[in-house]
Scaffold this active site. Structure first.
Site, PDB file in Angstrom:
ATOM      1  N   ARG A  13      18.069   0.163   0.030  1.00  0.00           N
ATOM      2  CA  ARG A  13      18.175   1.232  -0.975  1.00  0.00           C
ATOM      3  C   ARG A  13      19.152   2.346  -0.604  1.00  0.00           C
ATOM      4  O   ARG A  13      19.302   2.674   0.576  1.00  0.00           O
ATOM      5  CB  ARG A  13      16.784   1.848  -1.218  1.00  0.00           C
ATOM      6  CG  ARG A  13      15.859   0.868  -1.897  1.00  0.00           C
ATOM      7  CD  ARG A  13      14.434   1.388  -2.004  1.00  0.00           C
ATOM      8  NE  ARG A  13      13.616   0.421  -2.753  1.00  0.00           N
ATOM      9  CZ  ARG A  13      13.109  -0.696  -2.210  1.00  0.00           C
ATOM     10  NH1 ARG A  13      13.301  -0.974  -0.939  1.00  0.00           N
ATOM     11  NH2 ARG A  13      12.407  -1.530  -2.959  1.00  0.00           N
ATOM     12  N   HIS A  54      19.938  -3.226  -3.118  1.00  0.00           N
ATOM     13  CA  HIS A  54      20.672  -4.463  -2.852  1.00  0.00           C
ATOM     14  C   HIS A  54      21.972  -4.609  -3.661  1.00  0.00           C
ATOM     15  O   HIS A  54      22.229  -5.653  -4.265  1.00  0.00           O
ATOM     16  CB  HIS A  54      19.766  -5.673  -3.136  1.00  0.00           C
ATOM     17  CG  HIS A  54      18.596  -5.785  -2.188  1.00  0.00           C
ATOM     18  ND1 HIS A  54      18.624  -5.339  -0.896  1.00  0.00           N
ATOM     19  CD2 HIS A  54      17.347  -6.310  -2.370  1.00  0.00           C
ATOM     20  CE1 HIS A  54      17.450  -5.573  -0.315  1.00  0.00           C
ATOM     21  NE2 HIS A  54      16.656  -6.148  -1.180  1.00  0.00           N
ATOM     22  N   HIS A  70      18.851 -12.566   2.393  1.00  0.00           N
ATOM     23  CA  HIS A  70      17.502 -12.229   1.933  1.00  0.00           C
ATOM     24  C   HIS A  70      16.627 -13.478   1.788  1.00  0.00           C
ATOM     25  O   HIS A  70      15.989 -13.684   0.757  1.00  0.00           O
ATOM     26  CB  HIS A  70      17.599 -11.473   0.608  1.00  0.00           C
ATOM     27  CG  HIS A  70      16.462 -10.531   0.360  1.00  0.00           C
ATOM     28  ND1 HIS A  70      15.140 -10.901   0.482  1.00  0.00           N
ATOM     29  CD2 HIS A  70      16.456  -9.229  -0.003  1.00  0.00           C
ATOM     30  CE1 HIS A  70      14.380  -9.870   0.187  1.00  0.00           C
ATOM     31  NE2 HIS A  70      15.151  -8.831  -0.104  1.00  0.00           N
ATOM     32  N   ASP A 113       7.126  -3.059   4.248  1.00  0.00           N
ATOM     33  CA  ASP A 113       8.435  -3.069   3.602  1.00  0.00           C
ATOM     34  C   ASP A 113       9.244  -1.974   4.292  1.00  0.00           C
ATOM     35  O   ASP A 113       9.626  -0.980   3.684  1.00  0.00           O
ATOM     36  CB  ASP A 113       8.280  -2.806   2.092  1.00  0.00           C
ATOM     37  CG  ASP A 113       9.536  -3.173   1.309  1.00  0.00           C
ATOM     38  OD1 ASP A 113      10.562  -3.479   1.946  1.00  0.00           O
ATOM     39  OD2 ASP A 113       9.483  -3.140   0.065  1.00  0.00           O
ATOM     40  N   GLU A 117      15.280  -9.087   7.278  1.00  0.00           N
ATOM     41  CA  GLU A 117      16.657  -8.830   6.850  1.00  0.00           C
ATOM     42  C   GLU A 117      17.348  -7.967   7.900  1.00  0.00           C
ATOM     43  O   GLU A 117      17.051  -6.785   8.025  1.00  0.00           O
ATOM     44  CB  GLU A 117      16.656  -8.106   5.507  1.00  0.00           C
ATOM     45  CG  GLU A 117      15.919  -8.836   4.409  1.00  0.00           C
ATOM     46  CD  GLU A 117      15.303  -7.867   3.395  1.00  0.00           C
ATOM     47  OE1 GLU A 117      16.036  -7.080   2.773  1.00  0.00           O
ATOM     48  OE2 GLU A 117      14.068  -7.901   3.220  1.00  0.00           O
TER      49      GLU A 117
HETATM   50  C1  GLA Z   1      13.686  -5.784   0.017  1.00  0.00           C
HETATM   51  C2  GLA Z   1      13.055  -4.495  -0.348  1.00  0.00           C
HETATM   52  C3  GLA Z   1      11.766  -4.731  -1.059  1.00  0.00           C
HETATM   53  C4  GLA Z   1      11.961  -5.620  -2.261  1.00  0.00           C
HETATM   54  C5  GLA Z   1      12.660  -6.875  -1.844  1.00  0.00           C
HETATM   55  C6  GLA Z   1      13.072  -7.717  -3.019  1.00  0.00           C
HETATM   56  O1  GLA Z   1      13.104  -6.384   1.071  1.00  0.00           O
HETATM   57  O2  GLA Z   1      12.869  -3.640   0.750  1.00  0.00           O
HETATM   58  O3  GLA Z   1      11.219  -3.498  -1.457  1.00  0.00           O
HETATM   59  O4  GLA Z   1      12.725  -4.942  -3.222  1.00  0.00           O
HETATM   60  O5  GLA Z   1      13.821  -6.593  -1.131  1.00  0.00           O
HETATM   61  O6  GLA Z   1      12.076  -7.919  -3.945  1.00  0.00           O
END
Ligand code: GLA
Length: 384
Positions: A115, A140, A211, A283, A349
């Site tokens: 983000r 992304h 991803h 996350d 990631e």
């Molecule tokens: C990343 C983001 C998550 C989500 C995924 C895709 O990992 O950090 O919050 O948006 O991508 O769904």
């Protein structure tokens, strides 16, 4: 000639997939046929050919990659029964990548992974505004990010595929024409090495990653909360409720984020801690303990005793986003129409930190003309 080439790809697909195994929650079947048709990926879009490419090594491990978004579609690795397990989420046909609600399965992500707060950043005093595709932020690379582009593909040999893409100046709001090359290389030790290179003609920002969503018991085979995870990180980047890092590096000690020793992913995933609530589970970006700034170093390990499959992630990047599949839900149908439910896959990631362009204390994500951006990540599979 073209027909013969197509026929041999179809033959290879069925051969590799005949060895494949989707697994299930409690046991791993040795062999179960999983059908994927290369034709389901062959389409011309905006004058460019989309196809499905197969990489194989001497252990019969196979990796299927589409040049649509540079996506890893299927990864069939040996499991403890002597059979193969497809460990990544994906779809049976190209069409499904356009109309199902998870957009990022297996994709190359750019220009900026994760983000950017409110979709805004500054370069040399100028403010750039990006599309807000994950309100109130950009996620992304925006709606037409690299995951939705058709890459030029060159199969170098049985084990390597080179993808390239030229992103035009101001595409998705980012300055500079960015020329990107990604090499997928399947090694004899059952590693997938992903090497990234990029150059620009104007100062810009970038954060490239892959991803892939993994389930070491097989895509669509239930929870990943029983997988044992180790992350080589003493610190992580706490986030606000919109998943933007606060700018602080917090100690993992005594928190649900302490994965320095192998621990089940599900151990603290339902904790009432503010950070777990903000992430709706895991996350978060982890700040990797690094010995050098650019060597390949072990970032994370995941193991499932059900399949016996171990995944090790090596990278040159300073961070890794551990995402536990919190936005998946069982209405999502994947390969073989299996349900990809809540927390049935994880992503690791490798990347620079989210929102780095707006956090001066984070490692820079700028690229200037004349310099070549280079990074590499390895996903290595073995059986234990
Ligand atoms: C990343 C983001 C998550 C989500 C995924 C895709 O990992 O950090 O919050 O948006 O991508 O769904």
């Amino acid at each position: 000639m073209y027909f013969m080439k197509r026929l041999s790809v179809v033959f290879m697909l069925f051969f590799a997939l005949a060895c494949n195994n989707a697994g299930n929650q409690n046991t791993v079947k040795k062999d179960s046929v999983f059908q994927i048709s290369a034709a389901a990926y062959q389409q011309e879009i905006k004058g460019k050919k989309v196809d499905l490419f197969l990489l194989t090594n001497k252990n019969k491990m196979s990796v299927f990659i589409s040049n649509f978004g540079g996506r890893i579609v299927s990864v069939n690795v040996p499991n403890k029964t002597g059979g193969f397990t497809d460990v990544v989420l994906g779809y049976d046909s190209l069409q499904h990548y356009f109309n199902r609600k998870e957009n990022y399965f297996g994709a190359l992500i750019g220009r900026y992974g994760n983000r950017i707060a409110k979709g805004k950043f500054q370069l040399d005093g100028k403010t750039y505004q990006l599309a807000i595709n994950n309100p109130p932020n950009t996620l992304h690379g925006g709606p037409t990010g690299f995951h939705n582009q058709i890459w030029d593909a060159k199969k170098l040999d049985e084990q390597s595929l080179e993808l390239s893409y030229v992103s035009k100046d101001m595409e998705e709001g980012y300055p500079g024409t960015l020329t990107v090359k990604v090499l997928y290389h399947l090694l004899e030790d059952n590693s997938i090495a992903i090497s990234y290179q990029a150059t620009t003609d104007k100062k810009t920002i970038l954060n490239l990653t892959n991803h892939s969503y993994f389930n070491l018991n097989g895509a669509g085979s239930g929870t990943i909360n029983d997988h044992l995870l180790t992350i080589n990180a003493d610190k992580f980047t706490p986030v606000d409720s919109t998943l933007i890092p606060t700018g602080v590096f917090a100690d993992v000690v005594g928190t649900p984020f302490d994965f320095r020793k192998p621990r089940a992913i599900g151990d603290s995933v339902n904790s009432s801690s503010e950070q777990i609530q903000n992430g709706k589970g895991y996350d978060h970006n982890f700040v990797l303990n690094r010995k050098s700034s650019s060597d390949m170093e072990l970032a994370a390990t995941v193991y499932s005793s059900i399949s016996g499959i171990k995944l090790e992630v090596f990278t040159r990047e300073p961070g890794i986003q551990f995402y536990g599949g919190n936005f998946l839900d069982s209405s999502l149908l994947g390969k073989k129409d299996l349900h990809y439910g809540f927390r049935t896959a994880f992503c690791l990631e490798t990347q620079h930190f989210p929102n780095a362009p707006n956090e001066s204390s984070f490692a820079s994500t700028q690229l200037i003309p004349g310099k070549t951006f280079e990074t590499k990540t390895i996903y290595k599979f073995s059986v234990q």
